[in-house]
Enzyme design. Sequence first.
Site, PDB file in Angstrom:
ATOM      1  N   GLU A 149       0.824  -1.209   0.000  1.00 62.93           N
ATOM      2  CA  GLU A 149       0.000   0.000   0.000  1.00 62.93           C
ATOM      3  C   GLU A 149       0.860   1.262   0.000  1.00 62.93           C
ATOM      4  O   GLU A 149       0.801   2.076   0.931  1.00 62.93           O
ATOM      5  CB  GLU A 149      -0.975  -0.025   1.179  1.00 62.93           C
ATOM      6  CG  GLU A 149      -1.933  -1.200   1.086  1.00 62.93           C
ATOM      7  CD  GLU A 149      -3.119  -1.125   2.041  1.00 62.93           C
ATOM      8  OE1 GLU A 149      -2.979  -0.492   3.095  1.00 62.93           O
ATOM      9  OE2 GLU A 149      -4.176  -1.691   1.723  1.00 62.93           O
ATOM     10  N   GLU A 309      -6.481  -8.147  -1.148  1.00 63.69           N
ATOM     11  CA  GLU A 309      -6.886  -8.278   0.255  1.00 63.69           C
ATOM     12  C   GLU A 309      -8.372  -7.988   0.367  1.00 63.69           C
ATOM     13  O   GLU A 309      -8.903  -7.121  -0.324  1.00 63.69           O
ATOM     14  CB  GLU A 309      -6.174  -7.252   1.146  1.00 63.69           C
ATOM     15  CG  GLU A 309      -4.697  -7.445   1.316  1.00 63.69           C
ATOM     16  CD  GLU A 309      -4.097  -6.353   2.225  1.00 63.69           C
ATOM     17  OE1 GLU A 309      -4.835  -5.753   3.031  1.00 63.69           O
ATOM     18  OE2 GLU A 309      -2.890  -6.110   2.099  1.00 63.69           O
TER      19      GLU A 309
END
Length: 678
Positions: A149, A309
């Site tokens: 991220e 995810e």
Amino acid sequence: MFKGKLLHGGDYNPEQWLDCPEILEEDIRLMEEAGVNCVTLGVFSWAVLEPEEGVYDFNWLEERIDRLGEAGIQVILATPSGAMPHWLTQKYPEAMQVQENGKRNLPGKRHNFCYTSPVMREKIHALDERLSEQFGKKENVILWHISNELGGNFSDGACHCKLCQEAFRGWLKKKYKTLDNLNRAWWGRFWSHVYTDWNQVHSPAPHGEWSMTGLTVDWRRFVSEQMSDFCRSEIQAVKKYSDLPVTTNFMAFFKNLDYNRLKQEIDIISWDSYPFWHKSKDEVPEAVWASANHSLMRALKKGPFLLMESVPSAVNWREYNPLKRPGMHMLSSLQAVGHGSDSVQYFQWRKGRGAYEKFHGAVLDHLNGKNTRTFRDVAEVGERLYALTECLKGTVNVPKAAVIFDWENWWAVEDTTGPRLDLDYVECVLAHYRAFWEAGIEADLIGMDEPLDGYRLVSAPLNYMYKSGYANKVKRFVENGGLYVTTYFSGAVDDTDLCFTENHPLEDVLGIVPEEIDAPSEEFANSFSYQGREYPAVRMCAVVHPKEGTEVLSVYEKDFYAGAPVVTRNSYGEGQAFFIAAQSDMDFLRVFYRDMFQKAGLQNALGIELPYGVTITERVPQKGYKGQAAEEGVVFVMNFRHEPAELSGLGEWKDAENGEIVSSVLRMEKLSCRILTK
Ligand code: GLA
Ligand code: ZN
């Protein structure tokens, strides 16, 4: 489809359990039971992979990869730059980020490194190269996952250290060549902010310069560039001994990093999806939000993406965290697949015992092994994905409509001080996108630099900034028969937030001359009627004049601008352009877009009206797919309501999973997905 499979699995952190061999054994056994065929290793493993500077220990990782391989489980291997080990920050504090206020972060947390820092780059590069050497050719390692991220810290995602300031100045020099050019582009004489030395340029800060949008937007561009450059440097390292493709996990509507820039570095798009399910009984807003993000990810490379995810039960980081109600895990997983994902991956496989994420949902809880509702839900998804593999091979969604969603426009329209300070670009885009979603008509979310070819309808809400070349592209699109929709506060400024003068760049295409914009209080809200029904005109009300030949479809009903157009239509070349002058509500957008779909000849894949809460998507065989692709399109019908739904008038279809013939009526359980084919 990646390796001919729909991937199912998720983040696996065995490094937290190395002193519990029985747990590690159980992991593999239960992964097989849960239908897990792929895990992501190493995301935050730096301290274990390199316990001391230059001392590497990869044995545990090799052992895990091999054990997983024996069980037929593939591995996505991450580089561990997402979090820094303490030896690194102790010895090289300059590798940690400096905040906007000039304060250097302390060690700890994650996503804490300076993207420019040579020492950070050097250390991670050395480790990545070794990972590449040791694991880059392993049979069951299929993909590199760079960092985690990127940009995801808790402030503006950027580092404001001296090195980053220097790099910013270098970037500006390259872009503007001379300070004169820069001063002109940023309107520097305003408040005497003329730069006479490159070293006077500083990143935007609350206690410093924040008053020039030219600067703030360029800073954000630079930050995206720097993060992308950091990513590229890691990619070079992992590719040293390996030809595997590369991904990095993106986030939902993440403002600090322009994914249209970062996508250029990577091979495969992946993202982390955490909708706030059960925030209310009406799941539609969250379902729309998730679908929009899937559509954005798919559109980045116009192809399948990976859901990297998601959570099989509840997250732990919202103020309150509802458990997924029965049916929701399956539905939200298939929603991703229905929008073009070739995977359903979770964060994470097993809950850790301590620290920040110990109560974050995972496939395995602290207690009860596989005897949990969550485990059973996950296993069911695994089974269903496995069974769907053949019919989805080589398929992806190919919408005929697009909604413009552009990071640079996002930054500019929200940084600027205009008719309102509370403009929310994402909210506005979502309202328009929702009209598509409710009708089951798919749309890509694309940036302004993307080609418009192949679309019949393009909608550009709150398209404040026209990047260079954009107006011409729209002109050609409409000329050639496209249908273009845009709204108030569009086409106001150029790339550096300088207002256009004389004429609106698309005046001829839109057939209107904008004059002023009112941002009325609630008491001064206006209204208009469209096709015999009255709708509110609120918050942003542009006053425009129709040009000759422009059809006025609706006008303001009140105030001094009563009679001025709210909705206009202009024919241009073979196509048409629609302008919406005021912000209204969902009821209006629904009715308005119903017309647009009809005019553009767009229908959903079943060709029917959908009940509220139900949407559909379609994956079709992809052109140029290497391998044996499925032959038919596959339609996903999703019911996001907490009650059953019935769809009628849909002709004859076959349930792709059980072969049942569905003729004219389709019954859906609450929170469920049915998959149809011809
Ligand atoms: C992100 C991160 C994961 C984890 C989850 C929790 O997506 O990438 O490491 O922290 O959030 O929801
Ligand atoms: Zn820095």
